[in-house]
Design a protein around this motif. Structure first.
Motif: not given
Length: 121
Positions: A21-22, A25-26, A28, A80-81, A84-85, A88, A94, A97
């Protein structure tokens, strides 16, 4: 090679999340950064390579629009990153955006400026 335990907690007490998941996210975040770099390159290219239009200011307006949009997307991608982190890690929903509507409106504005500049050339 051992995979991390998704139920483990980190040293600071936050829940460790599945690395997939991380990484998603990265990825994205990096996609948004590529978009930002493309806008930056486009703005510099318009300013440097495009001949001035008959009506002064169009070339500069298009270039500045691209550059400002690139900055907004880059800063928004980082924010946003982070959101989201954090969501999570705490197991929350989540966040949405605002980058999508901003990018859509910005590219529409740049496109309209370019169309008007070409039509009035």
């Amino acid at each position: 090679m051992t995979l991390p335990n998704p139920d483990a907690e980190s040293a600071d007490g936050e829940e460790e999340i599945d690395y997939r998941f991380t990484l998603a996210n990265e990825r994205t975040f990096l996609a948004w950064m590529r978009t930002s770099l493309g806008l930056l390159a486009g703005g510099v290219a318009v300013h440097t390579l495009v001949q001035p239009f008959r009506m002064s200011g169009f070339r500069r307006a298009i270039a500045l629009s691209c550059l400002v949009l690139a900055m907004v997307v880059a800063v928004g991608a980082y924010a946003h990153w982070r959101k989201v982190d954090a969501a999570m890690r705490r197991g929350g929903s989540l966040p949405d955006t605002v980058l999508v509507p901003i990018l859509c409106a910005g590219i529409t504005a740049v496109s309209l400026l370019a169309c008007v500049a070409v039509l009035l050339r």
